[in-house]
Design a protein around this motif. Structure first.
Motif, PDB file in Angstrom:
ATOM      1  N   LEU A   1      -4.893  -1.762   6.460  1.00 35.84           N
ATOM      2  CA  LEU A   1      -4.623  -0.504   6.512  1.00 35.84           C
ATOM      3  C   LEU A   1      -4.314  -0.311   4.886  1.00 35.84           C
ATOM      4  N   ALA A   2      -5.217   0.250   4.004  1.00 35.96           N
ATOM      5  CA  ALA A   2      -5.178   0.637   2.405  1.00 35.96           C
ATOM      6  C   ALA A   2      -4.639   1.957   2.439  1.00 35.96           C
ATOM      7  N   VAL A   3      -3.543   1.611   1.708  1.00 41.30           N
ATOM      8  CA  VAL A   3      -2.732   3.100   1.110  1.00 41.30           C
ATOM      9  C   VAL A   3      -2.450   3.147  -0.247  1.00 41.30           C
ATOM     10  N   ARG A   4      -2.391   4.374  -0.644  1.00 39.05           N
ATOM     11  CA  ARG A   4      -2.049   4.510  -2.224  1.00 39.05           C
ATOM     12  C   ARG A   4      -0.841   5.062  -2.543  1.00 39.05           C
ATOM     13  N   ASP A   5      -0.411   5.228  -3.655  1.00 34.89           N
ATOM     14  CA  ASP A   5       1.013   5.825  -4.331  1.00 34.89           C
ATOM     15  C   ASP A   5       2.090   5.381  -3.472  1.00 34.89           C
ATOM     16  N   ILE A   6       2.317   4.427  -2.739  1.00 34.57           N
ATOM     17  CA  ILE A   6       3.319   4.039  -1.823  1.00 34.57           C
ATOM     18  C   ILE A   6       3.304   2.534  -1.558  1.00 34.57           C
ATOM     19  N   VAL A   7       4.810   1.970  -1.688  1.00 35.91           N
ATOM     20  CA  VAL A   7       4.632   0.495  -1.077  1.00 35.91           C
ATOM     21  C   VAL A   7       5.699   0.675  -0.009  1.00 35.91           C
ATOM     22  N   VAL A   8       5.253  -0.200   1.137  1.00 35.89           N
ATOM     23  CA  VAL A   8       6.006  -0.121   2.087  1.00 35.89           C
ATOM     24  C   VAL A   8       6.861  -1.222   2.304  1.00 35.89           C
ATOM     25  N   PHE A   9       8.031  -1.089   2.876  1.00 32.74           N
ATOM     26  CA  PHE A   9       9.202  -2.337   3.041  1.00 32.74           C
ATOM     27  C   PHE A   9       9.498  -2.598   4.248  1.00 32.74           C
ATOM     28  N   ASN A  10      10.520  -3.398   4.478  1.00 30.63           N
ATOM     29  CA  ASN A  10      10.803  -3.891   5.905  1.00 30.63           C
ATOM     30  C   ASN A  10      11.766  -2.776   6.489  1.00 30.63           C
ATOM     31  N   TYR A  11      11.798  -2.761   7.547  1.00 25.50           N
ATOM     32  CA  TYR A  11      12.881  -1.769   8.068  1.00 25.50           C
ATOM     33  C   TYR A  11      12.450  -0.198   7.703  1.00 25.50           C
ATOM     34  N   MET A  12      11.295  -0.085   7.123  1.00 24.53           N
ATOM     35  CA  MET A  12      11.092   1.343   6.648  1.00 24.53           C
ATOM     36  C   MET A  12      10.134   2.077   7.739  1.00 24.53           C
ATOM     37  N   ILE A  13      10.579   3.062   8.138  1.00 24.95           N
ATOM     38  CA  ILE A  13       9.917   4.254   9.205  1.00 24.95           C
ATOM     39  C   ILE A  13       9.311   5.237   8.374  1.00 24.95           C
ATOM     40  N   LEU A  14       8.073   5.460   8.267  1.00 19.99           N
ATOM     41  CA  LEU A  14       7.431   6.568   7.551  1.00 19.99           C
ATOM     42  C   LEU A  14       6.453   7.042   8.452  1.00 19.99           C
ATOM     43  N   PRO A  15       5.904   8.254   8.309  1.00 18.55           N
ATOM     44  CA  PRO A  15       4.588   9.074   8.900  1.00 18.55           C
ATOM     45  C   PRO A  15       3.500   8.799   7.979  1.00 18.55           C
ATOM     46  N   LEU A  16       2.259   8.637   8.295  1.00 19.57           N
ATOM     47  CA  LEU A  16       0.939   8.253   7.597  1.00 19.57           C
ATOM     48  C   LEU A  16       0.129   9.016   8.014  1.00 19.57           C
ATOM     49  N   PHE A  17      -0.653   9.871   7.154  1.00 22.38           N
ATOM     50  CA  PHE A  17      -1.874  10.813   7.625  1.00 22.38           C
ATOM     51  C   PHE A  17      -3.298  10.168   7.271  1.00 22.38           C
ATOM     52  N   VAL A  18      -3.722   9.370   8.376  1.00 17.88           N
ATOM     53  CA  VAL A  18      -4.880   8.745   8.022  1.00 17.88           C
ATOM     54  C   VAL A  18      -6.235   9.412   8.250  1.00 17.88           C
TER      55      VAL A  18
END
Length: 837
Positions: A76-93
């Protein structure tokens, strides 16, 4: 068919309600993002509430989270963010490949590899456009939108590196290698210091952002492993993508926490500065709101008191005042410019007050208004004669000005300078001139003035600035052609604030003062129609360029005869009125007035004479108040009872002069006087002693007299070696009074020759004149005063320089007839006329 059970165990949440609330909030806030991925939450560390649900009380990952990760995963390619371990976040795909990757993950084990684009502007990234290190995430929830887009909630599980990409259709697939955390080792003091620093910096950020930190700090305090603490903090820091990616790629836990701590320090500095700026802005806003509230209250109070003044009405009044002022074109342009600035300002601003005051000055100064001159020459002469006795030269000059003004109305005002001793009527003469012209009169005293701004005004940048006294006087008079008297111009000073005499150069020049510029007004003003009259006691202290711009008219001191006439005509009448007496209640003959002049006053003017007459009137007023009836006659016999003993004793004329004494004439600010110059010759070695507070010029005259006597010793029968055999002592009595000037040269030669020849000089002969080494007699000043002094003291003859004979026109004929005046050109002529035959 039996439904296949998902390999993922449900996540056990300790605070379900709170986690659910956060999840809904995130979905709602990202509803409008069609770029495929939202940015991180606004406040740092605000997702730690959700991260707390992934950790148990010891700070380790909950065992219920599945960690069996396949080696091949959809990307899943994302832009303007880097996801780290233990991180919970919403994505709009929203992109097609991203939607396919999420759907494929949901049909298998729900794992997906999230990689960040190197260039976020690329809409359809390929393999080379993605970083090769990312995070394996579990899709916790998914929601399909009616338009085919997805909303998902993901949770970081493990960091991973891409070995190779397997395919890109219908979505990217990559073979990965998970990056496992190094086994925990005993924490060293350095690592403990690093962990504490990271916690403290996080707490500072929370406090600066105004976020409640109790629960979040509880989570951070329970995490003791450097790597996990670094991921937990980094997942919620505001960082640029390259910086966040570098932290994600760092495998060493301590090194990773060091990088995070560096970013925390920068974030603290930024947050502190932002907090300071917000605080300053808030203080400014609070002050502005307070000022506005107070102004509105003040306006309401004025309305209740009936003192309100509409701003629009004030602006209209200023516009009308500018129109009525009849300003020149350039001046009106400047006034209208300042009015436009005033309209654009807040009425209570300090600059608005300055501009409003400036416009008041501009509209109140007379730009065109001027009084009409009385051009009746006969009537003007009558007024001048009523106010002042004698001074015919001054009266003639004023009448000449009126005559020219009558023939040429466009002429420029003259610059007159009245020079004379104190009390001769210089200032009162200015009032008489204004009265004869029917002009406004303004007197300006310059004595002791040291500030140039008094003439040119202050610039409007200064607090309390205002125009100079010239413009102030014009405004007070209300016309542009008043008579302005600059009193005591010879007493101007200068210091670090400027030189007022230099500022007057423009004012007192008819060729320049038509464009006089005051610093406050900053526009030219025409002073050429004003008549300037200056007064001075002496001319020596007036700078030459300034003196060159003025027409000097000398007012000599009054004679005893003139003082009696003036007292009879003006002073007695004025003093009897001021002291409550009727004019016919005081009887005083001319002899009594002459006694007051000679024994109680010693001046060239009339001030002390008027004081003494006033003193007599006060004594008589007391008698009248006590019941005694007039008229009161004041004679010479009772004068000492009213004024006391005489203050000045008349210099007695000596009937016989001893050898070595000669009578000289001298000028003083109070009139003329005589000097007895004494020379004593004693056996000695040729020393010359000078006493009597003599100035340098007078000492040089004495030395020139000795040189002349040595050169002409044989002609006068003097020993040629007297300068080697005798000491000479030259003394001028009245030693407490300083004396200087060259006019005693003739008298010094006469006294010296008399002492050396042992022949007395004529006691009825007075003399004056400067000498040169060649024997010439040079002209001197103050001839009128000197001759009048000689007459008053009973001198029969006088010797004056031949070039001073023209000055005898100023002496009344009746006084000239009382003394025999002989002109001399050379010093050799003096001794035959001076010695007793």
């Amino acid at each position: 068919m039996k439904k296949k059970k998902s390999p993922i165990k449900p996540l056990k949440l300790k605070r379900k309600e709170k986690a659910k609330k956060v999840t809904k909030k995130h979905f709602k806030s990202d509803a409008g993002n069609d770029q495929g991925l939202n940015k991180p939450p606004v406040s740092p560390l605000n997702v730690l509430h959700d991260a707390a649900d992934l950790l148990d009380e010891t700070g380790h990952m909950n065992e219920n989270i599945h960690t069996d990760i396949p080696s091949t995963l959809p990307v899943l390619a994302v832009r303007d963010i880097v996801v780290f371990n233990y991180m919970i976040l919403p994505l709009f795909v929203g992109r097609e490949k991203s939607v396919n990757a999420v759907e494929a993950s949901m049909t298998s084990d729900r794992y997906v590899l999230i990689l960040t684009q190197e260039d976020e502007s690329i809409e359809t990234p390929e393999h080379d456009d993605l970083y090769k290190t990312g995070t394996v995430c579990m899709i916790m929830r998914m929601l399909k939108m009616p338009d085919g887009r997805l909303k998902v909630l993901v949770q970081g599980v493990s960091r991973a590196k891409v070995k190779r990409f397997i395919g890109s259709e219908p979505f990217h697939v990559a073979e990965i290698r998970t990056i496992s955390e190094e086994e925990a080792e005993p924490i060293t003091p350095q690592q403990e210091a690093l962990i504490r620093s990271s916690r403290e910096q996080s707490e500072k950020i929370l406090s600066l952002r105004g976020i409640s930190s109790a629960d979040i700090m509880s989570v951070l305090n329970n995490v003791d492993e450097p790597g996990r603490l670094a991921d937990l903090i980094a997942s919620n820091l505001r960082m640029k993508v390259p910086v966040a990616q570098s932290i994600l790629e760092c495998e060493g836990p301590v090194e990773r926490l060091t990088l995070v701590n560096t970013q925390l320090t920068q974030e603290v500095e930024v947050a502190s500065m932002q907090n300071k700026i917000q605080s300053m802005a808030k203080e400014g806003m609070d002050k502005a709101q307070r000022d506005f509230y107070l102004r509105e209250q003040l306006k309401a109070i004025k309305n209740e008191l009936g003192e309100s003044h509409d701003e629009a009405e004030e602006m209209e009044e200023l516009k009308n005042a500018i129109k009525k002022a009849k300003m020149p074109k350039e001046v009106r342009k400047e006034a209208e410019k300042q009015l436009r600035r005033l309209e654009a300002m807040h009425p209570e601003a300090s600059e608005a007050t300055v501009i409003r005051t400036y416009l008041d000055w501009m509209t109140e100064i007379p730009w065109k208004k001027q009084s009409r001159d009385r051009l009746d020459i006969i009537e003007a002469k009558k007024i001048l004669d009523e106010d002042h006795y004698d001074i015919e030269k001054v009266k003639e000059r004023i009448l000449e000005y009126l005559s020219v003004r009558k023939l040429n109305p466009s002429m420029k005002g003259p610059i007159l300078c009245f020079v004379g001793p104190p009390g001769v009527g210089k200032t009162s003469l200015g009032r008489s001139i204004a009265r004869s012209l029917q002009r406004k009169f303004h007197r300006m005293s310059l004595g002791g003035m040291r500030d140039e701004a008094e003439i040119r005004g202050h610039r409007r940048t200064y607090i309390g600035s205002m125009p100079g006294r010239i413009i102030q006087g014009i405004k007070q008079c209300g016309t542009r052609n008043p008579v302005i008297m600059l009193d005591e111009i010879d007493k101007l000073g200068s210091d670090f604030r400027g030189d007022p005499s230099s500022a007057l150069l423009e004012v007192l020049d008819p060729e320049q003062n038509n464009t006089f510029t005051d610093h406050y007004l900053n526009v030219p003003y025409d002073l050429s129609k004003a008549m300037f009259i200056c007064t001075a006691n002496v001319l020596d202290s007036i700078p030459r360029p300034l003196l060159d711009r003025m027409e000097v008219i000398r007012l000599p001191g009054y004679t005893e005869h003139e003082k009696v006439k003036i007292a009879r005509r003006y002073l007695i009448a004025r003093q009897t009125k001021e002291n409550g007496l009727e004019e016919d209640e005081l009887i005083m003959n001319d002899e009594t007035l002459a006694k007051i002049i000679t024994e109680y006053t010693r001046e060239a003017g009339l001030r002390n004479l008027e004081r003494e007459i006033g003193s007599v009137c006060r004594k008589l007023a007391r008698k009248k108040a006590e019941g005694e009836k007039g008229p009161f006659e004041v004679t010479t016999e009772v004068l000492h009872k009213l004024l006391g003993i005489p203050r000045y004793l008349e210099d007695e004329k000596e009937k016989v002069l001893p050898p070595g004494v000669a009578v000289g004439l001298a000028w003083t600010p109070f009139g003329g006087t005589i000097l007895h110059i004494e020379v004593s010759a004693m056996p000695g070695k040729g020393k010359l002693l000078l006493t009597g507070q003599l100035g340098d010029v007078m000492k040089e005259s004495a030395q020139a007299a000795v040189s002349f006597a040595r050169r002409h010793a044989e002609e006068y029968g003097i020993s040629p070696t007297f300068h080697e055999e005798m000491d000479l002592h030259i003394h001028v009595p009245d030693g407490a009074t300083p004396k200087d000037g060259p006019s005693a040269g003739v008298t010094l030669v006469t006294a010296l020759v008399s002492a050396l020849t042992n022949i007395p000089a004529d006691p009825e002969l007075a003399m004056t004149g400067e000498i040169s080494l060649r024997g010439r007699v040079l002209p001197v000043g103050g001839i009128k005063e000197k001759i009048l002094a000689a007459v008053s003291l009973g001198m029969k003859r006088a010797l004056i320089p031949a070039q001073n004979m023209r000055d005898l026109e100023d002496i009344p004929d009746d006084l000239r007839a009382m003394i025999d005046i002989t002109p001399i050109e050379r010093i050799e002529e003096v001794w035959p006329k001076a010695k007793i035959k």
